[in-house]
Scaffold this motif. Sequence first.
Motif, PDB file in Angstrom:
ATOM      1  N   GLN B 161       0.836  -1.206   0.000  1.00  0.00           N
ATOM      2  CA  GLN B 161       0.000   0.000   0.000  1.00  0.00           C
ATOM      3  C   GLN B 161       0.871   1.257   0.000  1.00  0.00           C
ATOM      4  OE1 GLN B 161      -3.153   0.253  -0.399  1.00  0.00           O
ATOM      5  NE2 GLN B 161      -4.314  -1.300   0.701  1.00  0.00           N
ATOM      6  N   ARG B 164       2.619   1.812  -3.294  1.00  0.00           N
ATOM      7  CA  ARG B 164       1.708   2.337  -4.311  1.00  0.00           C
ATOM      8  C   ARG B 164       1.497   3.840  -4.114  1.00  0.00           C
ATOM      9  NH1 ARG B 164      -2.335   0.272  -7.649  1.00  0.00           N
ATOM     10  NH2 ARG B 164      -0.922  -1.482  -7.858  1.00  0.00           N
ATOM     11  N   MET B 168       2.481   6.493  -6.906  1.00  0.00           N
ATOM     12  CA  MET B 168       1.481   7.373  -7.518  1.00  0.00           C
ATOM     13  C   MET B 168       1.901   8.830  -7.415  1.00  0.00           C
ATOM     14  SD  MET B 168      -2.294   5.699  -6.759  1.00  0.00           S
ATOM     15  CE  MET B 168      -2.293   6.342  -5.119  1.00  0.00           C
ATOM     16  N   ASP B 177       0.567  12.976  -0.003  1.00  0.00           N
ATOM     17  CA  ASP B 177      -0.133  13.690   1.057  1.00  0.00           C
ATOM     18  C   ASP B 177       0.477  13.334   2.412  1.00  0.00           C
ATOM     19  OD1 ASP B 177      -2.338  15.154   2.310  1.00  0.00           O
ATOM     20  OD2 ASP B 177      -2.931  13.163   2.997  1.00  0.00           O
TER      21      ASP B 177
END
Lengths: 202, 381
Positions: B161, B164, B168, B177
Amino acid sequence: MRYSSESIESLVEQFSRLPTIGRKSAQRLVAHVLKMTKEDVERFAKALLAVKERVKRCSICQNVTDDVPCALCRSDKRDQGLVCVVAESNDILALERTGEYVGVYHVLGGVISPLDGIGPDDLRIRELIQRLGPDAKHVIREVILAVNPTVEGDTTAFYLAQLLTPFGVQVTRLARGLPVGSDLSFSDEATLTRALAGRGPL
Amino acid sequence: MIVHSLRLRHFRAHNDSRMTFAPKVNVLHGQNGAGKTNILEAIHYLCLSKSFLTTQDRLVLRVGAPFFELTGAFGGQRRSAVEVRLHFDPKKGKHLFTNGAPIERVADHVGMLPVVSFEPGDITITAGMPGERRRFVNNILCQAKPAYLEALTRYRRVLRQRNRLLMMAKRQGAAPDKATLASWDDALVQHGSRVIGIRAQFLTDFASFLHDAYRHLAAMEKNPAMSYSGSVSAARSWKVGAIEQAFRKQLAAAVKREHARGQTLVGPHRDEVKLTVDGLELRRYGSQGQHRTFGIAIKLAQYFYLNDRLGEPPVLLLDDVCDSLDSRRAEALLLLLQSDLVGQSLITAAGLETIRRFVPFEAGPNQRLRVHAGAVSVPDA
């Protein structure tokens, strides 16, 4: 095998788009529909449409409802200062079945999962923050994070805890451990390990 | 634990083979390609639901067969008498049953039937990339400590996770973020620290078993060692709290590099287990013979360790082990297998010359089975 009737084929196609329904199950459902009376089929089709036309999302808790705000958010029998955050609407049904919870809810609409392309902005987190803001109708004392104890659920809970704590609200999490009525010797080691780590005084 | 009998259907070279085993040394002999190793592989499958040679179930399916099925009768202290059946169908997948009842979670089965295997390809553990040594440690700990399997599974999920998320962000040319990344950081540190803590504790405990194994093999070297080194090795102690602290620090220091690469650069998935003999790193300075001795010693140590932790001897599967050792160590090993220190073992060999000298088959707890063109027979004495 394909049907010689195009309308049957098209209904099979539609049914098999539903989750957990494969092509074979879809064919069985269509066979059943063909045996139903026209009135029954009309009622079924109307119910399908009605769900799309009448069901809205509650402006406060984001749960599905016919009336906005929903019955729970309007109720004066519920503790409006206690909010339980869940991932999906169905989780509310499970918590309501306990008959023990007196607060209200907030439905996120999922959990954070980059692998599925879901980030915080895709969840109804902004709406949750609004409920804590100065314009909110009720003062919220406690937020219970009731997301599943998966890697994604845990991470979403951590994210929310970071976000909510500055608002001066108490943030809690559901306890994890042994299922009630279970036998210690039948519990898997991972659950037992967690139950041990999270043990409490009597 | 003991495996009493075994049936292989449509499995590799075997069309339908049945056999029973003796409680101590079982020698499977026959020409190369006859299907000796397949029998060890089948037992490994039943105990751990996977092969020690491949990760692809369809590769072990006999050519042209619609499914393969393995059935084994086991006995031991954890499970007194249990029949395990594994059925694989390329369309329906793999299904495990104990005494006829389906096993819902493979994780519940792993560790119930302890097994240790050695095959010549295991040379990669001592000579190969760090991943091979992590895999070796994972294999032991998943059998010995269910909490480790859980921590590792969760850590790997978090890692995917988080990678990724980083990837991204990199593709979009922006930093991920902050609050979201911080949430994944926390999960990474939490599960990763448990993985590191259990591994480090394991290596401490494992040292004495490794020493014993070296002694049993009559090795020249006196001081084999395994030590944990890696991205979070700065931890002063192997307490989870201290590891978490070090992990956070390393993670913070790697922020820029992680954003540039779009992947997680700190954590147990990049850690190394360093092997040394008498102070010299094996991977760099070890001779062929030293690699072989270490390779077998590490498996024997695994055997003794699991025996100690689980309170019951695993089944020992040794593929072509005599070819990997000189005659003195082969003798030491064969005598060890017959001693009280080892329970049941299965050993494959092309020829019987070495083995016949040290293992009596005439009567008693040992047995030899002849494997020829996918068929198994008990030869006349």
